[in-house]
Design a protein around this motif. Sequence first.
Motif, PDB file in Angstrom:
ATOM      1  N   ARG A 155       0.829  -1.089   0.206  1.00 54.12           N
ATOM      2  CA  ARG A 155      -0.045  -0.036   0.065  1.00 54.12           C
ATOM      3  C   ARG A 155       0.726   1.307   0.090  1.00 54.12           C
TER       4      ARG A 155
ATOM      5  N   TYR B 293       2.205   1.845  -3.518  1.00 56.96           N
ATOM      6  CA  TYR B 293       0.929   2.285  -4.660  1.00 56.96           C
ATOM      7  C   TYR B 293       0.442   3.662  -4.184  1.00 56.96           C
ATOM      8  N   GLU B 294       0.482   4.030  -2.902  1.00 59.60           N
ATOM      9  CA  GLU B 294      -0.059   5.534  -2.508  1.00 59.60           C
ATOM     10  C   GLU B 294       1.261   6.311  -3.039  1.00 59.60           C
TER      11      GLU B 294
ATOM     12  N   ILE C 246      -4.975  -0.046  -4.009  1.00 56.16           N
ATOM     13  CA  ILE C 246      -5.137   0.171  -2.699  1.00 56.16           C
ATOM     14  C   ILE C 246      -6.593  -0.129  -1.996  1.00 56.16           C
TER      15      ILE C 246
ATOM     16  N   ASP D 261      -7.041  -2.688   1.346  1.00 61.70           N
ATOM     17  CA  ASP D 261      -7.644  -2.078   2.455  1.00 61.70           C
ATOM     18  C   ASP D 261      -8.408  -2.882   3.499  1.00 61.70           C
TER      19      ASP D 261
END
Length: 573
Positions: free
Chosen positions: A165, A168-169, A188, A192
């Motif tokens: 994550r 990717y963020e 994402i 989550d």
Amino acid sequence: MEVDTPTIKLDVLELVNNSRMTYGLRHQDFERYRKHCTHRVQRLRQILHLTKPNNKKTNQQKELPEKITDVRYLHLFVFEVERAWAYAMDLNQGLSADTRKRHHTRKKLKRATQHAEALYRLCEQQDVEDRSKLEVKAYAAAMRGHLYFELQQWQDALNQFISARTIYEHFATLSTSTQHEALCYSAIDDIDPSIRICAYNLRLNETSMVNNVDDLVKSLKKSEATSGHIAPLEQQLSKISENNAAAKKQVVAAQVNWRNKQVIIKSDKVAKGIAKAEETTKQDQDQFDLVLGSWADAEKLVKKALKEDKEATAKVASSKSAKSTEELQFIQSYVSYNLYSRSIQRNVRLVAQGDKTTPQENVRLHDDILKYLESIRELLSLEEQDGQLDWELNVLTHYYRANRCLYVAQAYASLNRIPEAVALYRVAQTYVAQAKQLLYQGGGFADDSVLKVTEGELGELEQTLRNNTWKTQATWYLKHGGNTADNDLQSQMEQLNLDDKKIPLLEQLDVYPSTLTTEAPNLVEFPPRFEPAVGKPFFFDLAANHIQYPDALSEHSEKPSGLFSKFFGFGGK
């Protein structure tokens, strides 16, 4: 002499998403997608010459070359991972209490993890760009997290999911492509829910009351169990950012600050188009053709970016897609506002050249101004500024309507249609009074407003309307000698003499006329006098009762009916 080989670029998210959405996963058909991955792997092996026949008529795999220049070698590993993952998800759909299926599911996820790790090691050995390496690392971490999640190793799964994550963020923040940003946020969104479940099973007290996943991940990064895995990853991400310093500076500089809101422009083409338009506006304010042309080009680029965003959202939907679309719509509103505002300024400049334009042309220019104001009202969302922009548009609309009435009245006055002109001047004064009232009620125009109206301009327009009204009325009084319509009618009635009867010459032939040489003589009375006459003659009314009319039946009965009378006519009528 060594030849520099080009750096290999691998976009894992785009490759995987296109394959999944095209071959079955749009409808959650994992079996069809697994068959597609199997056929794709076989085809890639044939193309890359990685198969060889033996006596048992089976294909054996060849070793990979030491130096890879074709990205399809990496695609081979990606589809190996996808085939094993799709098989595991297909088994997981019918999973209940069957321990055998659960065992096969874990086995396939383990194989998918092994292929993903082999892909990452291959990228480390070959000349692959750093961004692609980190993307492959996030892909492998997500697969490893799914394996640990199935094995119920919650802490290891949480560490892997948070690592994927984070990557990717970071890529979504630095991405200049709308489609790639949507792919990152979609990945994402898939991770989550697993992070929430892992945090719940670990009974983390510090995150039990956190509802937002972003806050949950931030709090988990600070924990001792996760910080050891995230620290080296953040160092690699910082190196990527340093290597891409020029792009980062460009992203920071390409911002729209308008109406107390700041939005980052992620598209390079849109950023360059807006920067060019702003620079042209500052340098050549009086050359409206160049300014309007630059803002029109910027509007085309923004509309193209919105179209691409719509297509990307149709392919990949994420929780952040709506936010990205809103930002692009805000940028389009900013560009359109400047385009329409500069067009209004051009029309005002043309109207100011009074010697070169007629009142009719000024009316047409003000019609265009009012249309531009309505277009601005339709484009912008007025909820964010608590009616501030709506108030500005109302003041401007009343002001330019008053100007339009002024020039329409001038056009009527030039045609000697005084009542219509005076009425239009009064309507214009009403618009000016309303604009003044709105101006007193509001708090003033914003600093970044292109169009503004001051109290002095409203006072000057009001004085112009009064002067023109007085001038028009004075012109009419001078032309008509100060007589109103009532006085003129009264004077004509006084001059009318009904007793003046001139006897015609035909009735006074024995009298010599004394006014024959001074004016035209009255020969005969024309039109002749009317004499009263009855509707029926008197004779008919008096003698009608004394007239005997023959009776046809009685006469017929008295005629002789003999044969002699028929031949000789005796006795007949």
